[in-house]
Design an enzyme around this catalytic site. Structure first.
Site, PDB file in Angstrom:
ATOM      1  N   HIS A   1      26.516  -3.855  46.897  1.00 18.91           N
ATOM      2  CA  HIS A   1      27.499  -3.207  47.757  1.00 18.91           C
ATOM      3  C   HIS A   1      28.103  -2.003  47.045  1.00 18.91           C
ATOM      4  O   HIS A   1      28.458  -2.079  45.870  1.00 18.91           O
ATOM      5  CB  HIS A   1      28.616  -4.188  48.127  1.00 18.91           C
ATOM      6  CG  HIS A   1      29.672  -3.582  49.011  1.00 18.91           C
ATOM      7  ND1 HIS A   1      29.446  -3.275  50.327  1.00 18.91           N
ATOM      8  CD2 HIS A   1      30.950  -3.196  48.749  1.00 18.91           C
ATOM      9  CE1 HIS A   1      30.542  -2.741  50.852  1.00 18.91           C
ATOM     10  NE2 HIS A   1      31.465  -2.671  49.916  1.00 18.91           N
ATOM     11  N   SER A   2      28.213  -0.860  47.743  1.00 16.86           N
ATOM     12  CA  SER A   2      28.835   0.353  47.221  1.00 16.86           C
ATOM     13  C   SER A   2      28.102   0.799  45.947  1.00 16.86           C
ATOM     14  O   SER A   2      26.897   1.068  46.008  1.00 16.86           O
ATOM     15  CB  SER A   2      30.323   0.110  46.985  1.00 16.86           C
ATOM     16  OG  SER A   2      31.022   1.310  46.790  1.00 16.86           O
ATOM     17  N   MET A   3      28.757   0.874  44.799  1.00 19.51           N
ATOM     18  CA  MET A   3      28.047   1.185  43.568  1.00 19.51           C
ATOM     19  C   MET A   3      26.868   0.243  43.384  1.00 19.51           C
ATOM     20  O   MET A   3      25.797   0.647  42.905  1.00 19.51           O
ATOM     21  CB  MET A   3      28.978   1.077  42.355  1.00 19.51           C
ATOM     22  CG  MET A   3      28.294   1.347  41.025  1.00 19.51           C
ATOM     23  SD  MET A   3      29.310   0.981  39.566  1.00 19.51           S
ATOM     24  CE  MET A   3      29.121  -0.813  39.486  1.00 19.51           C
TER      25      MET A   3
ATOM     26  N   SER B   1      24.900  -0.927  45.557  1.00 18.14           N
ATOM     27  CA  SER B   1      23.720  -0.550  46.343  1.00 18.14           C
ATOM     28  C   SER B   1      22.867   0.444  45.567  1.00 18.14           C
ATOM     29  O   SER B   1      21.633   0.358  45.567  1.00 18.14           O
ATOM     30  CB  SER B   1      24.139   0.023  47.702  1.00 18.14           C
ATOM     31  OG  SER B   1      24.824   1.259  47.561  1.00 18.14           O
TER      32      SER B   1
END
Length: 259
Positions: free
Chosen positions: A77-79, A81
Site C-alpha cells: 500500500h502507498s510506498m 506498492s
C-alpha cells in the site's frame, strides 16, 4: 487446513509489519498473510533505515528468495506498492519464481508518480501536516510527543526513499497486476490504469469509497477483494484452491473504474 499461498505484505511509509497484523486473522485458511518488516522499525529497529528503494527491494529479494519456491503473491500500500513492484522486478533479476500476482494499493504507477514534493527532507511540522491530510493516523497519536519523536524519523526517511526513486523502464512482469484505490485519494484514474503497462497476465482496477487509507476504512471489503483476486487469478490445475476446481489460470478481468 494448511495454507497453500503466501501473501507478502509491504508497509506504507512510516509503518511496520504490525500494520497488517489484523489481516492474518481475517482471511481463509488457505491464505497465509506474511507482513514484511523493513529495516529500522519493529523487530528490525536496530538496523539502519533504507536510503535507496531499489537497493531495499534487492535486499528483500535476497532475504525472501528461499520462500519463493512455494506459491506466493505480493501486496503493498502507498510506498509499499512501489516497493512490492520493485521487489517483483528484483526477484525476476535473480531468476527466481515469479509471484502469482502483484497487488498494489493507494499509489500511482511507478512512471506516473509525483516525486518532487518528497525529494527533500520534510521538517516535523510538514510531516505532521502530511499525516493529518492523509487521515490515517488517530488524532491522539498525532498529539503524543513521545510517539511522534519515534515515528517521524522513520516517516521522513520513507518519504525520501520515495522522493529519490526514479523508475527505469523494463519489460512487463510475468504475472497479473491488481490495483486498489480510494475514490477520494490523490491518484487519477489515468495514473492508476497506467499500472496495466506492467501486467503480463491480466489486470484489474477496483475502487473503494474513502481516501488514502481506505484499506483501514474498508478493511473487510478490501480483504474480500484481495481473496477474490487471488482465487480468480491464481487458481490453476497445478495449484487448486479450495472450491475453485476448473477455474482457468489465465482468468482476466477488469473491475469498476477500468476500461
Amino acid at each position: 487446513m494448511s495454507a497453500v499461498l503466501t501473501l507478502f505484505c509491504l508497509p506504507y511509509a512510516g509503518a511496520s509489519a504490525m500494520s497488517y497484523a489484523r489481516w492474518r486473522r481475517n482471511v481463509p485458511a488457505w491464505l497465509d498473510i506474511r507482513p514484511v518488516e523493513l529495516p529500522g522499525r519493529g523487530a528490525r529497529a536496530g538496523e539502519p533505515l533504507a536510503t535507496d528503494l531499489v537497493d531495499l527491494a534487492a535486499q528483500l529479494a535476497r532475504e525472501l528468495r528461499g520462500e519463493t519456491y512455494r506459491p506466493y503473491a505480493l501486496f503493498g500500500h502507498s510506498m509499499g506498492s512501489l516497493l512490492a513492484f520493485e521487489l517483483a522486478c528484483a526477484l525476476r533479476a535473480h531468476n527466481l519464481p515469479a509471484p502469482r500476482a502483484l497487488l498494489v494499493s493507494g499509489g500511482s504507477a511507478p512512471a506516473h508518480r509525483d516525486y518532487l514534493r518528497f525529494r527533500q527532507p520534510l521538517n516535523d511540522a510538514q510531516l505532521l501536516a502530511e499525516l493529518t491530510s492523509l487521515q490515517g493516523t488517530p488524532p491522539e497519536a498525532l498529539q503524543d510527543p513521545e510517539l511522534m519523536r519515534l515515528a517521524l524519523p522513520v516517516l521522513r526517511a520513507d518519504f525520501l526513499l520515495c522522493g529519490r526513486y526514479r523508475y527505469q523502464p523494463m519489460a512487463p512482469l510475468q504475472c497479473p497486476v491488481h490495483v486498489l484505490a480510494g475514490t477520494e485519494d490523490r491518484a487519477s484514474e489515468a495514473q492508476l490504469l497506467a499500472w496495466r503497462e506492467h501486467a503480463g497476465a491480466g489486470f484489474s482496477l477496483e475502487l473503494f469509497a474513502g481516501g488514502h487509507f481506505f484499506i483501514q476504512e474498508q478493511e473487510r471489503a478490501v480483504l474480500d477483494h484481495l481473496v477474490a483476486c487471488l482465487e480468480t487469478t491464481l487458481a490453476s490445475p497445478a495449484m487448486p484452491l479450495p472450491g475453485l476446481a476448473g477455474v482457468r489460470p489465465d482468468s482476466h478481468f477488469l473491475c469498476k473504474g477500468a476500461t
